[in-house]
Structures are given as C-alpha cells and as structure tokens.
Write a protein that holds these residues in place. Sequence first.
Motif, short mmCIF file in Angstrom:
data_model
loop_
_atom_site.label_atom_id
_atom_site.label_comp_id
_atom_site.label_asym_id
_atom_site.label_seq_id
_atom_site.Cartn_x
_atom_site.Cartn_y
_atom_site.Cartn_z
N LEU A 11 -6.47 -6.89 -8.25
CA LEU A 11 -5.83 -5.65 -8.64
C LEU A 11 -6.75 -4.82 -9.53
O LEU A 11 -6.91 -3.60 -9.33
N SER A 12 -7.36 -5.46 -10.50
CA SER A 12 -8.27 -4.76 -11.41
C SER A 12 -9.47 -4.19 -10.65
O SER A 12 -9.87 -3.03 -10.88
N SER A 13 -10.02 -4.97 -9.73
CA SER A 13 -11.17 -4.50 -8.94
C SER A 13 -10.77 -3.33 -8.05
O SER A 13 -11.52 -2.36 -7.90
N PHE A 14 -9.60 -3.42 -7.43
CA PHE A 14 -9.11 -2.35 -6.57
C PHE A 14 -8.94 -1.05 -7.34
O PHE A 14 -9.34 0.03 -6.88
N PRO A 16 -6.14 5.05 -1.34
CA PRO A 16 -5.18 5.81 -2.14
C PRO A 16 -5.44 7.31 -2.12
O PRO A 16 -4.49 8.11 -2.08
N SER A 17 -6.71 7.71 -2.14
CA SER A 17 -7.01 9.15 -2.14
C SER A 17 -6.55 9.81 -0.85
O SER A 17 -6.05 10.95 -0.86
N ASN A 46 -11.23 2.37 -6.71
CA ASN A 46 -10.58 3.60 -6.26
C ASN A 46 -10.33 4.60 -7.39
O ASN A 46 -9.59 5.56 -7.21
N MET A 47 -10.96 4.34 -8.53
CA MET A 47 -10.88 5.23 -9.70
C MET A 47 -9.43 5.51 -10.09
O MET A 47 -9.02 6.65 -10.33
N ALA A 93 -0.71 2.04 -6.75
CA ALA A 93 -1.61 3.18 -6.56
C ALA A 93 -0.82 4.47 -6.35
O ALA A 93 -1.27 5.55 -6.75
N ILE A 94 0.35 4.36 -5.72
CA ILE A 94 1.19 5.54 -5.52
C ILE A 94 2.03 5.82 -6.76
O ILE A 94 2.03 6.94 -7.28
N ALA A 95 2.75 4.82 -7.26
CA ALA A 95 3.63 5.01 -8.41
C ALA A 95 2.89 4.67 -9.70
O ALA A 95 3.26 3.75 -10.43
#
Length: 564
Positions: A227-230, A192-193, A234-235, A273-275
Amino acid sequence: MKHIALTLLMTTASGKKSMRLDGYRNDWAPAFSSSEGVDTNELHETVFAVKQSNDKVLLETLYSVSDPQSPDYGKHLTFEQMGKLVRSDASTQKVQSYLRSKGASITSVTPHGEYVRASCSVQCWNDILAADYQHFTHQETGRTILRTKQYEVPSVLAGDVSFVGYTTELPPSRVPKLPLTLSSPEVGGVSPSLLHSFYDIGTAKGSADSTIAVFEGDDQNFSPTDLSSFQSLNMLPAQSVAKVIGGHNISSVCNANPQTCGEADLDVQYGMAIAQESPMTYWYINNDTSPFVAWAEAVAAESKPALVHSISYGEIEKNMDRDLLEMFSTEAQKLGVRGVSIVIASGDDGANSFLARSNKTACGLSPSFPATCPYVLAVGATQGPAEYQAEFAETSEKGGVITSGGGFSDFYKAPSFMTPVIENYLTTVSPVPNGTFNKSMRAYPDLAMIGKNYQTTIGGFTRGVSGTSASAPVIAGMLALANAELLAAGKSSLGWILPKLYSNGTGTAVANDITAGRNNCCAGQNIYQLTCCPHGYSATKGWDPITGWGSLNYKRFSAAFASK
C-alpha cells in the motif's frame, strides 16, 4: 446437478409437524467427500438466527428513507432505533434458555439479539438438531469442515428460529484465480490518475466521517508495505488502513506468494486511491467457515459501521440456502435503514458461471449472489479508456480477461421501480436474450466501471489485475466521496441508492451509457481457448444486464445526489 435438500421442521397452525424441502442447496458431490469416524466429543459452534420482528415495517422504513419522493427521505435510523424495531427479546431468551438446558454454552449474542452463537459437542448438536455431523473434505484443496447434510429446528423453537448456521451450508465455491501478470501503465493499464480524469472525479476528497470498508476472504492478505509503495508510485497522500478486523494483513505473505494478495491489495489500494482521506476498514472473514453467516452476524453487531461496504466475493445463487439468502437480505435492509451503502461485484463470468470456463456442458444462465440482492448496488465492468478506445462492456471475447457478470435472480423479486427498465430492455434490445430467466426477478448490475488491467502493487511489483472486483471498490470510493460532500453540508449519507438511481432519469443522467458488448463468454486470458456459451445478454442504450446504467461519472453523480 444433484442437490441435497435441507429439511426444516415446521409447525402448522394445527400443531402438526410438516417438512419443508429447500431446493437451493450446495452441491456436496463431487467437490466434498465425507469421512467416517467423527469424534462426537469434538466441540462445534453454530449460530441460531432468531426471527426478527417487524420485517414488513423494516422494508417500509427502508423505502421511506431511500425514496426521494418520501417526506422521510434521508432520515436514517440510529443503531438503537433500528434495534428497537427488529429485536425479539422473548425469542432470543427462549433460544438461549433452550440451548443451555440441552448442555450448550452461549459464546456470543449480537446486541439486538438477532444471532445467538453457541458451542456444544457434535453429539450434543446431533441430538438437538436431529443432525448427523461429519467431516467433509474438499477434494481439490484437502480442507476439511464439519457439516451435516440436513437438520431439524427443534419444534419448541420453530416460531423463534429462521436458520441455523454452520450446519448444511458450505463455503463458497473456490473460483480458479486468473494468473497475475507483471505489467505497466504503458500497455493499457488503469491507474488512479486515469480514473480521476476519465470519470470526472477531479479534486474531490473524502473525510474523517465518510468511512469505507472492504470485505475479504479466500485466504487473501493485504500488504501495508505494498500500500505504501503504491501510494508513493502514484503520488498519492500517504494513508494507512484505519482499522483491521480479522487480521490477514501480513506483508511477508504477499512477498512470498503474490497470488494470495491480488484481490485484497487491489481493493485496499484503489478504494483508498479514490476515497482519499476517508478512513478504511479492512474486514477479513474466513472462507473456511461460512462467510455470509459470519458477515450477517458481524454487521448486526457493529454499532457504527462504515458508511460504504465493498464486497468482491460471490457464489452461484442456486448453491445458496434460501434461508441464508433471506438472512442476507434482512441484514442489507437493516444497513440501508441506517444509511449504509453496500457495493457488490457482479461476477467475472458473464451470464454463466465459472464452472463453464473449462466445461462447456456447464453453460447456462447462472446468477451470482449477493449481486442479485435488491438491497445492494451491483457493479459490472467495462474496458476501453485505458487503451484509448470508446468505452464498452468488458468481455473476454474482446480481450477483456473477464466478462462482466449480469442477468436475473432466480430468488429475489424485482423492486417495482426496476420493472419499467426491464420491460424497456427486453422490448428494444437486439438480439433478444434466449435461455430461461424470469423478467419479474431482480436484474443486475446497476452500474459499471472500468475493470481491465488495474496497475496494482502486489508483492513489491506492479501487476495487472482485472475483474468486477476492481470496479466495485472504485464505485465504493466514489460513494464515499459523495458522502463526504453530503455530511459536510449537514445532510445524511447515501444509504440504499437504487430507488433514486432508477427514478426520474437519474441513471441516465449520472452514467456514461455503454451500448456495446455481450456477456455470453466466461473469463479467460486466451481468446482461442475461451468458453462462449449460447446464452447471454447484450448491452444497449439505457439500462442493460451487463453494465447497468453504464459507468459512473462522479461529477454528474455528485450533482444529482447532493440535492437529497
């Protein structure tokens, strides 16, 4: 390839019956084989698509609210207004009355009467539709469905029904899944970063009103635990999926078999992650039935749909019923009129199809539906930025795992705003594309996004996933971000963006032009065993049928569309 022709009973102006042959047909053999001895008392559901009113007015309205030169630009219709435009109450009632008179029970009707779902015995349907229902078994998977090779619309309903679902259409082809690999960002992975930085997303956030949905099928599950772990890894802000339709959100399934969760986990994790802060709907539609019929029926019934829909599934266009292609087009137009954007992955086997991956004799230009529909935003794939290279079209030949899909539809006409860019492409590109295609048809994709090696949490581990199915939810997320800005400013949502994207240099202004790559090779992870076909399209300056206008720069896109 042998195609079974669907026989529709039509009534001419003189009252005589005429037969229409439909050349777009699923290939029943060798993938499916029939078994004798079907129980004629077995219950089966069908969906009657009622002919909707004012189809020309619907399309005119879509253009008027989507064309930036129109005084009605952005003045989208409400669910009720759209329904008033297209509904045909007399036909809906006539279909229901006729089916009841023949012993069928009505199980559901969409709010504006577009789709009538009914249940009856096999014998009942055989009598009503002049059909011959049988069980067809997929030889590879062993799954069985109830279908007929042909049917007739009853003459009394010939002017009221455009299509009957769960009859001749088959589930989409089961594309062989590329194996998931354990991976890490240090080996050229997308995170995501990286997306936020490279594509100029910055600190943009979604909002409670800027909703987004991902559609899934093919037995895919997403894992709330993954999802929670991701998000933690990725902060990212902790955020759950807001709405689940159709289930298939069981974490234990992903832990037991990560391969069944790669697509769904990818879509959910990167779309969110984007929205960030935009509510997400996870919408599962069973591939064992008829997913595009089910999709049309579902969205027609949704009074408040998500403003952006991301779909990463497709089918070889020539395998689809013409009537089903028309039905999808109509529903896409209706969503666009209401301000909804539909984002579709352009496919992973370049200009050919997955059938050529292991059989070079199956090479041949093969457009992918629903990316070919003119009323969706089709998204291809790029590679390079994660590996510290200049961005270029993702192709398996250059280590990209998949090859960005693109080409020309065999069914849908190109909108007039697309004609100049097609002409420019064909007169300037080198080498000139070979193979059989029609330049007057809808060309795709429209945009692209990096598609190689997304670092996704699946079954508790970080795994690399590649494909235009990665590119699509990222673009969808960007559209959700733009919607958040527009809605906060008191403006309408984006809706169907193609008229503006293709006008007055907008495509060039909002995208990073991709000028390298050719999509003649199929997907594959071993470059020494790839199928590279004779036919394909090359990337070039400006729009091309492999990356569209190029990869989307969010800051420039937001600036261009914020003025709507």
